[in-house]
Motif scaffolding. Structure first.
Motif: not given
Length: 154
Positions: A93-119
């Motif tokens: 698993x890759x665990x992530x956290x983000x603050x995302x803003x969504x609209x009904x149109x494009x573009x929707x770009x979301x930046x995620x920070x990787x906060x940890x993982x397993x395996x």
């Protein structure tokens, strides 16, 4: 410093080269019909490699932190877990956290920070960029492309 003089050394993390890979998702978002401040919502996704082969799934939970009317836009804090059955030879698993803003149109770009993982992703840091591939329409699955940039220490 005194410890080293006594012959005791502390282990240091050894960074491996950055690994970059792309995946795609078909995401079911449980977004409220009328998002309001503090409203929770969830999402689930099937994950695919660039050839279209399913390689895992993702799940996330979000809380709406800001809403605006024109155009309809909302911002949320989200924690998302990507579970991989196979990315190349990697599993976990890759665990992530983000603050995302969504609209009904494009573009929707979301930046995620990787906060940890397993395996195979244990001790992983880095980030990911999620890009909406088609406009959000009603209850249809949202399609995203994710580009992960990962570093692992051992």
């Amino acid at each position: 410093m005194a410890m080293a003089a006594c012959g005791i050394s502390t282990p240091q993390a050894v960074a491996k080269a950055e690994e970059t890979f792309e995946i795609y998702s078909k995401t079911e978002l449980g977004v409220p019909a009328t998002p309001s401040l503090g409203a929770p919502f969830t999402g689930n996704a099937d994950l695919f490699d660039v050839t279209g082969r399913q390689i895992g799934a993702a799940t996330g939970e979000c809380v709406v932190t800001h809403v605006s009317d024109v155009p309809v836009t909302f911002t949320s804090h989200c924690d998302v877990i990507f579970r991989f059955d196979s990315v190349g030879r990697q599993r976990g698993e890759i665990h992530t956290s983000t603050v995302m803003t969504l609209t009904t149109g494009l573009p929707n770009v979301i930046n995620y920070a990787v906060t940890g993982g397993t395996g195979d992703f244990r001790n992983t840091t880095g980030d990911a960029i999620g890009t909406l591939q088609k406009p959000l329409v009603g209850l249809l699955p949202a399609e995203f492309k994710f580009t992960f940039r990962l570093n692992q220490t051992s």
